[in-house]
Design a protein around this motif. Structure first.
Motif, mmCIF file in Angstrom:
data_model
loop_
_atom_site.group_PDB
_atom_site.id
_atom_site.type_symbol
_atom_site.label_atom_id
_atom_site.label_comp_id
_atom_site.label_asym_id
_atom_site.label_seq_id
_atom_site.Cartn_x
_atom_site.Cartn_y
_atom_site.Cartn_z
ATOM 1 N N TYR A 224 0.830 -1.214 0.000
ATOM 2 C CA TYR A 224 0.000 0.000 0.000
ATOM 3 C C TYR A 224 0.860 1.257 0.000
ATOM 4 C CZ TYR A 224 -4.150 -2.785 0.920
ATOM 5 O OH TYR A 224 -5.185 -3.688 0.801
ATOM 6 N N LEU A 225 0.359 2.288 -0.675
ATOM 7 C CA LEU A 225 0.998 3.606 -0.647
ATOM 8 C C LEU A 225 -0.129 4.636 -0.707
ATOM 9 C CD1 LEU A 225 3.985 4.727 -2.898
ATOM 10 C CD2 LEU A 225 2.080 6.239 -2.354
ATOM 11 N N HIS A 226 -0.190 5.499 0.305
ATOM 12 C CA HIS A 226 -1.247 6.517 0.353
ATOM 13 C C HIS A 226 -0.630 7.903 0.195
ATOM 14 C CE1 HIS A 226 -3.341 3.058 2.194
ATOM 15 N NE2 HIS A 226 -4.421 3.618 1.700
ATOM 16 N N VAL A 227 -1.029 8.600 -0.874
ATOM 17 C CA VAL A 227 -0.454 9.930 -1.134
ATOM 18 C C VAL A 227 -1.271 11.004 -0.401
ATOM 19 C CG1 VAL A 227 0.557 9.304 -3.360
ATOM 20 C CG2 VAL A 227 -1.772 10.211 -3.308
ATOM 21 N N PRO A 228 -0.621 12.113 -0.046
ATOM 22 C CA PRO A 228 -1.356 13.183 0.662
ATOM 23 C C PRO A 228 -2.541 13.676 -0.167
ATOM 24 C CG PRO A 228 1.010 13.637 0.613
ATOM 25 C CD PRO A 228 0.783 12.459 -0.282
ATOM 26 N N VAL A 229 -3.657 13.917 0.494
ATOM 27 C CA VAL A 229 -4.837 14.387 -0.250
ATOM 28 C C VAL A 229 -4.730 15.879 -0.538
ATOM 29 C CG1 VAL A 229 -6.468 12.647 0.595
ATOM 30 C CG2 VAL A 229 -6.152 14.759 1.878
ATOM 31 N N VAL A 230 -5.428 16.290 -1.559
ATOM 32 C CA VAL A 230 -5.477 17.713 -1.913
ATOM 33 C C VAL A 230 -6.641 18.322 -1.135
ATOM 34 C CG1 VAL A 230 -5.733 19.348 -3.810
ATOM 35 C CG2 VAL A 230 -4.696 17.107 -4.231
ATOM 36 N N THR A 231 -6.392 19.456 -0.503
ATOM 37 C CA THR A 231 -7.468 20.089 0.271
ATOM 38 C C THR A 231 -7.824 21.451 -0.341
ATOM 39 O OG1 THR A 231 -5.764 20.973 1.744
ATOM 40 C CG2 THR A 231 -6.891 18.987 2.478
ATOM 41 N N ASN A 232 -9.026 21.926 -0.041
ATOM 42 C CA ASN A 232 -9.425 23.260 -0.508
ATOM 43 C C ASN A 232 -9.011 24.306 0.527
ATOM 44 O OD1 ASN A 232 -11.288 23.178 1.559
ATOM 45 N ND2 ASN A 232 -13.048 22.781 0.233
ATOM 46 N N GLU A 233 -9.432 25.542 0.313
ATOM 47 C CA GLU A 233 -8.974 26.622 1.213
ATOM 48 C C GLU A 233 -9.501 26.456 2.642
ATOM 49 O OE1 GLU A 233 -12.494 28.360 -1.119
ATOM 50 O OE2 GLU A 233 -10.870 26.938 -1.437
ATOM 51 N N HIS A 234 -10.530 25.612 2.812
ATOM 52 C CA HIS A 234 -11.037 25.369 4.174
ATOM 53 C C HIS A 234 -10.376 24.144 4.803
ATOM 54 C CE1 HIS A 234 -14.018 28.275 3.021
ATOM 55 N NE2 HIS A 234 -14.467 27.484 2.067
ATOM 56 N N GLY A 235 -9.388 23.586 4.117
ATOM 57 C CA GLY A 235 -8.707 22.414 4.661
ATOM 58 C C GLY A 235 -9.495 21.122 4.475
ATOM 59 N N GLU A 236 -10.563 21.171 3.662
ATOM 60 C CA GLU A 236 -11.345 19.953 3.413
ATOM 61 C C GLU A 236 -10.801 19.245 2.187
ATOM 62 O OE1 GLU A 236 -15.477 22.315 4.550
ATOM 63 O OE2 GLU A 236 -14.879 22.036 2.467
ATOM 64 N N LYS A 237 -10.925 17.898 2.182
ATOM 65 C CA LYS A 237 -10.479 17.118 1.026
ATOM 66 C C LYS A 237 -11.255 17.584 -0.203
ATOM 67 C CE LYS A 237 -10.936 12.842 -1.282
ATOM 68 N NZ LYS A 237 -11.950 11.854 -1.593
ATOM 69 N N LEU A 238 -10.524 17.818 -1.275
ATOM 70 C CA LEU A 238 -11.156 18.229 -2.529
ATOM 71 C C LEU A 238 -11.989 17.058 -3.036
ATOM 72 C CD1 LEU A 238 -10.618 20.913 -3.966
ATOM 73 C CD2 LEU A 238 -9.053 19.710 -5.481
ATOM 74 N N SER A 239 -13.269 17.292 -3.288
ATOM 75 C CA SER A 239 -14.094 16.194 -3.773
ATOM 76 C C SER A 239 -15.174 16.750 -4.667
ATOM 77 C CB SER A 239 -14.732 15.445 -2.607
ATOM 78 O OG SER A 239 -15.764 16.235 -2.061
ATOM 79 N N LYS A 240 -15.781 15.825 -5.417
ATOM 80 C CA LYS A 240 -16.852 16.251 -6.308
ATOM 81 C C LYS A 240 -17.988 16.829 -5.467
ATOM 82 C CE LYS A 240 -15.105 12.446 -8.848
ATOM 83 N NZ LYS A 240 -15.071 10.989 -8.793
ATOM 84 N N GLN A 241 -18.157 16.284 -4.259
ATOM 85 C CA GLN A 241 -19.259 16.723 -3.402
ATOM 86 C C GLN A 241 -19.073 18.171 -2.947
ATOM 87 O OE1 GLN A 241 -17.765 13.665 -3.021
ATOM 88 N NE2 GLN A 241 -19.488 12.639 -3.995
ATOM 89 N N ASN A 242 -17.818 18.598 -2.702
ATOM 90 C CA ASN A 242 -17.684 19.985 -2.248
ATOM 91 C C ASN A 242 -17.265 20.924 -3.393
ATOM 92 O OD1 ASN A 242 -14.884 19.795 -2.371
ATOM 93 N ND2 ASN A 242 -14.647 19.383 -0.185
ATOM 94 N N GLY A 243 -17.662 20.497 -4.594
ATOM 95 C CA GLY A 243 -17.612 21.419 -5.719
ATOM 96 C C GLY A 243 -16.276 21.576 -6.424
ATOM 97 N N ALA A 244 -15.376 20.572 -6.296
ATOM 98 C CA ALA A 244 -14.102 20.656 -7.020
ATOM 99 C C ALA A 244 -14.417 20.749 -8.513
ATOM 100 C CB ALA A 244 -13.271 19.414 -6.737
ATOM 101 N N SER A 245 -13.755 21.656 -9.213
ATOM 102 C CA SER A 245 -14.099 21.821 -10.620
ATOM 103 C C SER A 245 -13.431 20.749 -11.478
ATOM 104 C CB SER A 245 -13.711 23.218 -11.094
ATOM 105 O OG SER A 245 -12.387 23.464 -10.717
ATOM 106 N N ALA A 246 -14.054 20.470 -12.618
ATOM 107 C CA ALA A 246 -13.505 19.477 -13.546
ATOM 108 C C ALA A 246 -12.181 19.996 -14.091
ATOM 109 C CB ALA A 246 -14.498 19.236 -14.672
ATOM 110 N N LEU A 247 -11.340 19.099 -14.573
ATOM 111 C CA LEU A 247 -10.041 19.508 -15.106
ATOM 112 C C LEU A 247 -10.210 20.116 -16.486
ATOM 113 C CD1 LEU A 247 -8.243 16.250 -14.065
ATOM 114 C CD2 LEU A 247 -7.742 18.534 -13.156
#
Ligand code: GLU
Length: 298
Positions: A224-247
Protein backbone atom coordinates in the motif's frame (compact mmCIF):
# COMPACT_ATOMS: atom_id res chain seq x y z
CA UNK A 1 7.91 -9.35 -9.68
CA UNK A 2 4.84 -8.99 -11.87
CA UNK A 3 3.68 -5.54 -10.78
CA UNK A 4 -0.02 -4.79 -11.26
CA UNK A 5 -1.40 -1.46 -10.10
CA UNK A 6 -4.74 0.29 -10.55
CA UNK A 7 -6.74 3.49 -10.35
CA UNK A 8 -10.29 2.98 -9.04
CA UNK A 9 -12.46 6.10 -9.51
CA UNK A 10 -16.05 6.34 -8.30
CA UNK A 11 -18.14 7.89 -11.10
CA UNK A 12 -19.74 10.57 -8.94
CA UNK A 13 -18.67 13.43 -11.23
CA UNK A 14 -15.86 14.41 -13.60
CA UNK A 15 -12.20 13.83 -12.74
CA UNK A 16 -10.97 16.73 -10.57
CA UNK A 17 -7.53 17.77 -9.40
CA UNK A 18 -7.64 15.57 -6.26
CA UNK A 19 -8.44 12.43 -8.23
CA UNK A 20 -5.86 13.37 -10.87
CA UNK A 21 -3.20 13.29 -8.14
CA UNK A 22 -4.21 9.72 -7.19
CA UNK A 23 -4.38 8.64 -10.83
CA UNK A 24 -0.97 10.14 -11.58
CA UNK A 25 0.69 8.57 -8.53
CA UNK A 26 -0.63 5.10 -9.36
CA UNK A 27 0.33 5.53 -13.02
CA UNK A 28 3.87 6.69 -12.21
CA UNK A 29 4.41 3.87 -9.70
CA UNK A 30 3.31 1.30 -12.31
CA UNK A 31 5.59 2.85 -14.94
CA UNK A 32 8.51 3.06 -12.55
CA UNK A 33 8.10 -0.68 -11.85
CA UNK A 34 7.56 -1.42 -15.56
CA UNK A 35 4.29 -2.97 -14.51
CA UNK A 36 0.69 -2.99 -15.68
CA UNK A 37 -1.76 -0.20 -14.82
CA UNK A 38 -5.49 -0.96 -14.73
CA UNK A 39 -8.60 1.13 -14.25
CA UNK A 40 -11.64 -0.02 -12.31
CA UNK A 41 -14.87 1.95 -12.33
CA UNK A 42 -16.40 1.74 -8.85
CA UNK A 43 -19.99 2.17 -9.96
CA UNK A 44 -21.90 0.11 -7.39
CA UNK A 45 -22.92 2.95 -5.12
CA UNK A 46 -26.23 3.50 -6.91
CA UNK A 47 -27.29 6.66 -5.09
CA UNK A 48 -23.93 8.39 -5.70
CA UNK A 49 -23.28 7.30 -9.29
CA UNK A 50 -23.82 10.07 -11.85
CA UNK A 51 -24.86 8.95 -15.36
CA UNK A 52 -22.12 9.64 -17.91
CA UNK A 53 -19.45 10.38 -15.28
CA UNK A 54 -17.59 7.10 -15.85
CA UNK A 55 -17.24 7.70 -19.60
CA UNK A 56 -16.16 11.24 -18.85
CA UNK A 57 -13.44 10.08 -16.41
CA UNK A 58 -12.16 7.44 -18.84
CA UNK A 59 -12.01 10.00 -21.66
CA UNK A 60 -10.13 12.46 -19.43
CA UNK A 61 -7.55 9.84 -18.42
CA UNK A 62 -7.02 9.08 -22.10
CA UNK A 63 -6.71 12.78 -22.92
CA UNK A 64 -4.11 13.11 -20.15
CA UNK A 65 -2.12 10.25 -21.67
CA UNK A 66 -2.81 7.63 -18.99
CA UNK A 67 -3.77 4.52 -20.94
CA UNK A 68 -4.82 1.38 -19.09
CA UNK A 69 -3.11 -1.84 -20.12
CA UNK A 70 -6.39 -3.78 -20.05
CA UNK A 71 -10.04 -2.84 -20.67
CA UNK A 72 -11.58 -1.22 -17.56
CA UNK A 73 -13.34 -3.34 -14.96
CA UNK A 74 -16.84 -2.24 -13.92
CA UNK A 75 -17.96 -3.14 -10.42
CA UNK A 76 -21.59 -3.21 -11.54
CA UNK A 77 -20.81 -6.36 -13.58
CA UNK A 78 -19.35 -8.20 -10.59
CA UNK A 79 -22.24 -8.37 -8.13
CA UNK A 80 -22.44 -12.20 -8.23
CA UNK A 81 -18.79 -12.35 -7.20
CA UNK A 82 -19.45 -10.19 -4.13
CA UNK A 83 -22.35 -12.45 -3.17
CA UNK A 84 -20.02 -15.46 -3.48
CA UNK A 85 -17.50 -13.82 -1.15
CA UNK A 86 -20.26 -13.10 1.38
CA UNK A 87 -21.40 -16.74 1.18
CA UNK A 88 -17.83 -17.85 1.86
CA UNK A 89 -17.76 -15.68 4.98
CA UNK A 90 -21.20 -16.91 6.08
CA UNK A 91 -20.06 -20.53 5.74
CA UNK A 92 -17.04 -19.70 7.91
CA UNK A 93 -19.31 -18.08 10.53
CA UNK A 94 -17.49 -14.77 10.18
CA UNK A 95 -20.48 -12.54 9.37
CA UNK A 96 -23.85 -11.88 10.95
CA UNK A 97 -27.01 -10.01 10.02
CA UNK A 98 -27.53 -6.68 11.77
CA UNK A 99 -30.85 -5.00 12.41
CA UNK A 100 -29.58 -1.73 13.88
CA UNK A 101 -30.65 1.54 12.32
CA UNK A 102 -28.15 4.36 12.06
CA UNK A 103 -30.03 6.19 14.81
CA UNK A 104 -29.88 3.24 17.19
CA UNK A 105 -26.14 2.95 16.63
CA UNK A 106 -25.56 6.68 17.16
CA UNK A 107 -27.64 6.64 20.33
CA UNK A 108 -25.74 3.69 21.78
CA UNK A 109 -22.45 5.27 20.77
CA UNK A 110 -23.30 8.50 22.56
CA UNK A 111 -23.86 6.37 25.62
CA UNK A 112 -20.49 4.68 25.00
CA UNK A 113 -18.90 8.08 24.55
CA UNK A 114 -20.28 9.27 27.87
CA UNK A 115 -18.58 6.25 29.43
CA UNK A 116 -15.41 7.35 27.67
CA UNK A 117 -15.08 4.26 25.55
CA UNK A 118 -14.54 4.35 21.81
CA UNK A 119 -16.94 4.89 18.95
CA UNK A 120 -16.72 1.48 17.33
CA UNK A 121 -19.92 -0.43 16.44
CA UNK A 122 -20.92 -1.87 19.83
CA UNK A 123 -21.78 -5.35 18.48
CA UNK A 124 -25.47 -5.08 19.39
CA UNK A 125 -26.55 -7.80 16.91
CA UNK A 126 -23.58 -10.13 17.39
CA UNK A 127 -25.67 -12.73 19.15
CA UNK A 128 -29.00 -12.20 17.46
CA UNK A 129 -31.30 -9.62 15.97
CA UNK A 130 -33.37 -8.86 19.11
CA UNK A 131 -36.53 -9.43 17.07
CA UNK A 132 -35.57 -6.79 14.50
CA UNK A 133 -35.50 -7.47 10.75
CA UNK A 134 -32.05 -8.01 9.22
CA UNK A 135 -30.86 -4.85 7.44
CA UNK A 136 -27.14 -5.31 6.79
CA UNK A 137 -24.37 -7.91 7.07
CA UNK A 138 -21.39 -7.25 9.30
CA UNK A 139 -17.99 -8.91 9.56
CA UNK A 140 -17.14 -9.99 13.09
CA UNK A 141 -13.76 -8.61 14.17
CA UNK A 142 -11.75 -10.48 16.80
CA UNK A 143 -11.80 -9.46 20.46
CA UNK A 144 -8.15 -10.36 21.01
CA UNK A 145 -4.83 -9.18 19.57
CA UNK A 146 -5.80 -10.58 16.14
CA UNK A 147 -7.83 -7.34 15.83
CA UNK A 148 -4.63 -5.32 15.66
CA UNK A 149 -3.61 -4.86 12.03
CA UNK A 150 -0.22 -3.41 11.20
CA UNK A 151 1.15 -2.58 7.78
CA UNK A 152 4.01 -0.61 6.30
CA UNK A 153 2.73 2.17 4.07
CA UNK A 154 5.31 3.00 1.39
CA UNK A 155 4.70 6.75 1.80
CA UNK A 156 3.35 7.20 5.33
CA UNK A 157 5.39 4.53 7.18
CA UNK A 158 4.17 2.03 9.74
CA UNK A 159 0.42 2.05 10.45
CA UNK A 160 -1.48 0.24 13.17
CA UNK A 161 -5.21 0.02 13.80
CA UNK A 162 -7.10 -1.95 16.41
CA UNK A 163 -10.26 -3.00 14.59
CA UNK A 164 -12.03 -4.02 17.79
CA UNK A 165 -11.66 -0.68 19.56
CA UNK A 166 -11.41 1.73 16.61
CA UNK A 167 -13.88 0.25 14.10
CA UNK A 168 -15.94 -2.63 15.45
CA UNK A 169 -17.73 -5.23 13.34
CA UNK A 170 -18.06 -3.54 9.95
CA UNK A 171 -20.65 -3.62 7.20
CA UNK A 172 -20.13 -5.68 4.03
CA UNK A 173 -23.67 -5.56 2.71
CA UNK A 174 -25.49 -2.31 3.41
CA UNK A 175 -29.04 -1.82 4.65
CA UNK A 176 -29.92 -0.17 1.30
CA UNK A 177 -29.01 -3.45 -0.47
CA UNK A 178 -25.74 -2.12 -1.85
CA UNK A 179 -22.38 -3.86 -1.52
CA UNK A 180 -20.07 -2.01 0.83
CA UNK A 181 -16.90 -0.53 -0.66
CA UNK A 182 -14.73 -2.62 1.71
CA UNK A 183 -15.93 -5.95 0.35
CA UNK A 184 -16.00 -4.97 -3.33
CA UNK A 185 -12.54 -3.42 -3.31
CA UNK A 186 -10.92 -6.43 -1.64
CA UNK A 187 -12.51 -8.96 -3.98
CA UNK A 188 -11.80 -6.87 -7.08
CA UNK A 189 -8.17 -6.16 -6.26
CA UNK A 190 -7.54 -9.86 -5.61
CA UNK A 191 -9.34 -11.04 -8.75
CA UNK A 192 -7.39 -8.53 -10.85
CA UNK A 193 -4.11 -9.73 -9.32
CA UNK A 194 -3.29 -6.25 -7.99
CA UNK A 195 0.11 -6.26 -6.25
CA UNK A 196 0.39 -2.54 -5.43
CA UNK A 197 -2.32 -0.11 -4.34
CA UNK A 198 -1.55 3.60 -4.66
CA UNK A 199 -4.38 5.96 -3.63
CA UNK A 200 -5.27 8.99 -1.53
CA UNK A 201 -4.59 9.10 2.20
CA UNK A 202 -8.32 9.59 2.86
CA UNK A 203 -8.55 5.81 2.33
CA UNK A 204 -5.79 5.02 4.83
CA UNK A 205 -8.37 4.44 7.54
CA UNK A 206 -10.01 1.67 5.45
CA UNK A 207 -6.80 -0.25 4.83
CA UNK A 208 -6.68 -2.27 8.06
CA UNK A 209 -10.28 -3.40 7.43
CA UNK A 210 -9.32 -4.45 3.92
CA UNK A 211 -6.26 -6.37 5.11
CA UNK A 212 -8.34 -8.16 7.74
CA UNK A 213 -10.95 -9.05 5.13
CA UNK A 214 -8.24 -10.40 2.82
CA UNK A 215 -7.14 -12.68 5.65
CA UNK A 216 -10.72 -13.89 6.23
CA UNK A 217 -11.16 -14.66 2.52
CA UNK A 218 -7.71 -16.24 2.12
CA UNK A 219 -6.57 -13.53 -0.32
CA UNK A 220 -3.09 -12.02 -0.64
CA UNK A 221 -2.34 -8.55 0.77
CA UNK A 222 -0.92 -6.05 -1.75
CA UNK A 223 1.61 -3.34 -0.87
CA UNK A 224 0.00 0.00 0.00
CA UNK A 225 1.00 3.61 -0.65
CA UNK A 226 -1.25 6.52 0.35
CA UNK A 227 -0.45 9.93 -1.13
CA UNK A 228 -1.36 13.18 0.66
CA UNK A 229 -4.84 14.39 -0.25
CA UNK A 230 -5.48 17.71 -1.91
CA UNK A 231 -7.47 20.09 0.27
CA UNK A 232 -9.43 23.26 -0.51
CA UNK A 233 -8.97 26.62 1.21
CA UNK A 234 -11.04 25.37 4.17
CA UNK A 235 -8.71 22.41 4.66
CA UNK A 236 -11.34 19.95 3.41
CA UNK A 237 -10.48 17.12 1.03
CA UNK A 238 -11.16 18.23 -2.53
CA UNK A 239 -14.09 16.19 -3.77
CA UNK A 240 -16.85 16.25 -6.31
CA UNK A 241 -19.26 16.72 -3.40
CA UNK A 242 -17.68 19.99 -2.25
CA UNK A 243 -17.61 21.42 -5.72
CA UNK A 244 -14.10 20.66 -7.02
CA UNK A 245 -14.10 21.82 -10.62
CA UNK A 246 -13.51 19.48 -13.55
CA UNK A 247 -10.04 19.51 -15.11
CA UNK A 248 -9.34 21.62 -18.15
CA UNK A 249 -8.81 18.96 -20.81
CA UNK A 250 -7.31 21.56 -23.14
CA UNK A 251 -4.33 22.01 -20.81
CA UNK A 252 -3.32 18.54 -19.56
CA UNK A 253 0.34 19.50 -19.05
CA UNK A 254 -0.53 22.33 -16.67
CA UNK A 255 -2.74 20.13 -14.50
CA UNK A 256 -0.25 17.24 -14.61
CA UNK A 257 2.67 19.47 -13.60
CA UNK A 258 0.63 20.84 -10.70
CA UNK A 259 -0.31 17.27 -9.66
CA UNK A 260 3.36 16.22 -9.81
CA UNK A 261 4.31 19.21 -7.64
CA UNK A 262 1.62 18.22 -5.13
CA UNK A 263 3.38 14.83 -4.96
CA UNK A 264 6.66 16.64 -4.24
CA UNK A 265 8.19 15.61 -7.56
CA UNK A 266 10.84 17.82 -9.03
CA UNK A 267 9.58 17.99 -12.59
CA UNK A 268 10.43 21.63 -13.21
CA UNK A 269 14.19 21.09 -13.25
CA UNK A 270 14.76 23.04 -10.04
CA UNK A 271 15.37 26.75 -10.53
CA UNK A 272 15.23 26.68 -14.33
CA UNK A 273 11.55 25.96 -14.78
CA UNK A 274 11.08 23.70 -17.75
CA UNK A 275 7.89 23.75 -19.77
CA UNK A 276 7.10 20.39 -21.28
CA UNK A 277 5.84 20.37 -24.80
CA UNK A 278 4.64 16.77 -24.96
CA UNK A 279 2.97 14.39 -22.52
CA UNK A 280 5.72 11.84 -23.24
CA UNK A 281 8.43 14.30 -22.13
CA UNK A 282 6.50 15.04 -18.98
CA UNK A 283 5.94 11.38 -18.12
CA UNK A 284 9.60 10.49 -18.65
CA UNK A 285 10.67 13.25 -16.24
CA UNK A 286 7.89 12.52 -13.75
CA UNK A 287 8.58 8.77 -13.71
CA UNK A 288 12.28 9.42 -13.06
CA UNK A 289 11.40 11.87 -10.27
CA UNK A 290 8.95 9.38 -8.73
CA UNK A 291 11.53 6.56 -8.85
CA UNK A 292 14.05 8.80 -7.12
CA UNK A 293 11.60 9.92 -4.46
CA UNK A 294 10.39 6.39 -3.76
CA UNK A 295 13.96 5.09 -3.93
CA UNK A 296 13.12 2.58 -6.63
CA UNK A 297 15.91 0.97 -8.59
CA UNK A 298 14.92 1.20 -12.24
N1 GLU B 1 -13.40 4.51 -5.46
C1 GLU B 1 -12.63 5.06 -4.39
C2 GLU B 1 -12.64 6.56 -4.50
O1 GLU B 1 -12.85 7.10 -5.58
C3 GLU B 1 -11.19 4.62 -4.39
C4 GLU B 1 -11.04 3.22 -3.99
C5 GLU B 1 -9.60 2.75 -3.85
O2 GLU B 1 -8.68 3.28 -4.49
O3 GLU B 1 -9.42 1.80 -3.09
O4 GLU B 1 -12.45 7.22 -3.49
Amino acid sequence: MNYRGRFAPSPTGPLHFGSLVSALASWLDARAHRGAWLVRVEDIDGPRTVPGAAQDILATLERFGMRADEPPDWQSTRLARYQQALEQLKAAGLVYPCGCTRKEITDSLQHAHARNTTLAYPGTCRNGLHGKPARAWRLRVPDDEAAVVTFEDRWQGKQTQNLATEVGDFVLRRADDQWAYQLAVVVDDADAGITHIVRGADLMDSTARQIYLQRCLGLPTPRYLHVPVVTNEHGEKLSKQNGASALDCEKPLEALSAAARHLGLDVDGGASAKAYTTLDDFYIAATAAWSKKMRLAV
